[in-house]
Design an enzyme around this catalytic site. Structure first.
Site, PDB file in Angstrom:
ATOM      1  N   ASP A  37       8.499  -1.370 -21.164  1.00 51.51           N
ATOM      2  CA  ASP A  37       7.375  -0.440 -21.075  1.00 51.51           C
ATOM      3  C   ASP A  37       6.117  -1.111 -21.610  1.00 51.51           C
ATOM      4  O   ASP A  37       6.093  -1.577 -22.756  1.00 51.51           O
ATOM      5  CB  ASP A  37       7.700   0.811 -21.904  1.00 51.51           C
ATOM      6  N   TYR A  79      -2.196  -1.982 -24.007  1.00 52.71           N
ATOM      7  CA  TYR A  79      -1.432  -2.613 -25.087  1.00 52.71           C
ATOM      8  C   TYR A  79      -1.636  -4.119 -25.256  1.00 52.71           C
ATOM      9  O   TYR A  79      -1.105  -4.698 -26.212  1.00 52.71           O
ATOM     10  CB  TYR A  79       0.080  -2.399 -24.894  1.00 52.71           C
ATOM     11  N   HIS A  91      -1.925   7.260 -18.120  1.00 51.92           N
ATOM     12  CA  HIS A  91      -1.577   7.155 -19.541  1.00 51.92           C
ATOM     13  C   HIS A  91      -1.858   8.450 -20.329  1.00 51.92           C
ATOM     14  O   HIS A  91      -1.032   8.885 -21.140  1.00 51.92           O
ATOM     15  CB  HIS A  91      -2.353   5.979 -20.154  1.00 51.92           C
ATOM     16  N   LYS A 142       0.836   1.392 -17.310  1.00 54.91           N
ATOM     17  CA  LYS A 142       0.051   2.646 -17.338  1.00 54.91           C
ATOM     18  C   LYS A 142      -1.427   2.397 -17.054  1.00 54.91           C
ATOM     19  O   LYS A 142      -1.984   1.376 -17.485  1.00 54.91           O
ATOM     20  CB  LYS A 142       0.214   3.323 -18.703  1.00 54.91           C
TER      21      LYS A 142
END
Ligand code: A2P
Length: 321
Positions: A56, A61, A124, A91
């Site tokens: 994921d 990120y 997201h 996302k």
């Protein structure tokens, strides 16, 4: 690395829409503390070796690139035979949640990941922000209402182009999910939300189940903070079973029939978290867990603003707090 190590066979859940299935326990790559890319690459390689198959990530990120590098290395070295053996989720970040930016954002994620498709692409958060601005948290004045209809149509286009096999959302309440189900042509396959023994999301899980949406849990261990890890009920069950609190919490998630994304870059804990498939919780233990007082850890305050679409967390979650 020891290539001869016996791999665990990861259980899978069928994905809504019929496209393959989801390896139940996912490996999260969002870090509470920023870590260097080489730490992510090393951890992902270790995770693949241990038996994780679902990874994921998100544009937010900064882990797409090192994740992609690890996967290239894993394939080149024969740790996995092909890309198809892995399930990759990424996302769409708020600044790209505008119809004309969705496809370019996914293409950028694919470039970072060095892949020609991902398995699951999620919105997201249910909010947009000013395009082109790379700031987190997002400035309060930059939060904007999302045009769900046109953004979802752009997500559907990404799926039709084969750049993602499935599309879904994250951090959507029952109300927002119901609105999306009413306007979309392709229903969201997944809603990734916080789920743990301390925030069980019974109502949302039931709603998703009856609408064919698979729930994937984030923060199954409570993420930052100690609510889950220090919970007395979980501690007592763990002690009685000779398991850790983390294993009890993850096993509970697995027994709910949902996907679970857990984060650890520590090899011992990565291994420990996988050791949940050959034992079960008793009815009495499940009952005790169902009585744990409930509270949300991820309140999403960063997505509320006097200038934005949600003034309060009650509005963000449509009162589902
Ligand atoms: P660490 O990275 O040092 O292992 P969540 O998955 O709910 O977001 O929680 C992530 C947090 O839980 C991280 O801080 C991680 O720390 C910690 N964690 C993950 N697995 C375990 C485990 N088996 N035991 C204790 N802490 C864990």
């Amino acid at each position: 690395m020891n290539r001869n190590q016996q791999h665990l066979t990861m259980p899978e859940i069928p994905m809504p829409g019929g496209y393959r299935s989801l390896p139940v326990l996912g490996f999260g790559t969002s870090a509470n503390l920023p870590v260097g890319p080489e730490i992510v690459t090393t951890a992902v390689l270790q995770a693949i070796e241990l038996g994780y198959r679902h990874f994921d990530t998100a544009s937010l990120y900064n882990s797409e690139q090192p994740l992609g590098e690890a996967i290239v290395e894993a394939i080149n070295s024969g740790l996995v035979q092909s890309r198809g053996q892995l399930f990759i989720t990424s996302k769409l970040w708020c600044r790209d949640a505008h119809p004309q930016h969705v496809l370019p954002a996914l293409k950028k994620s694919l470039q970072n990941l060095k892949m020609d498709y991902i398995d699951l692409y999620l919105i997201h958060w249910p909010v947009s922000s000013k395009p082109g601005i790379h700031e987190y948290p997002i400035k309060k004045e930059d939060l904007l209402p999302m045009d769900f209809k046109s953004v979802w149509a752009a997500m559907e286009e990404c799926q039709k182009l084969g750049l993602t096999k499935s599309i879904g959302v994250s951090n959507f309440s029952c109300k927002k999910l119901a609105d999306l189900l009413a306007i979309g042509k392709i229903p969201p396959a997944v809603n990734q939300v916080e789920v743990s023994p301390c925030w069980q999301q019974k109502k949302l899980r039931e709603f998703c189940k009856s609408n064919g949406v698979l729930v994937v849990a984030y923060s199954p261990l409570g993420s930052i903070g100690t609510r889950v890890m220090e919970n007395e009920v979980l501690k007592e069950i763990a002690k009685a079973k000779g398991k850790t609190v983390a294993q009890v919490a993850l096993r509970w998630g697995y027994e709910q029939g949902i996907g679970v994304v857990v984060k650890s870059y520590n090899k011992e804990r990565m291994k420990q978290n996988l050791e949940i498939f050959d034992w079960s919780l008793s009815d009495d233990e499940c009952r005790k867990i169902s009585e744990i007082p409930q509270s949300r850890a991820s309140l999403g305050k960063d997505f509320t603003s006097p200038y934005g679409p949600y003034k309060t967390i009650e509005e963000l979650w449509d009162g589902e707090l």
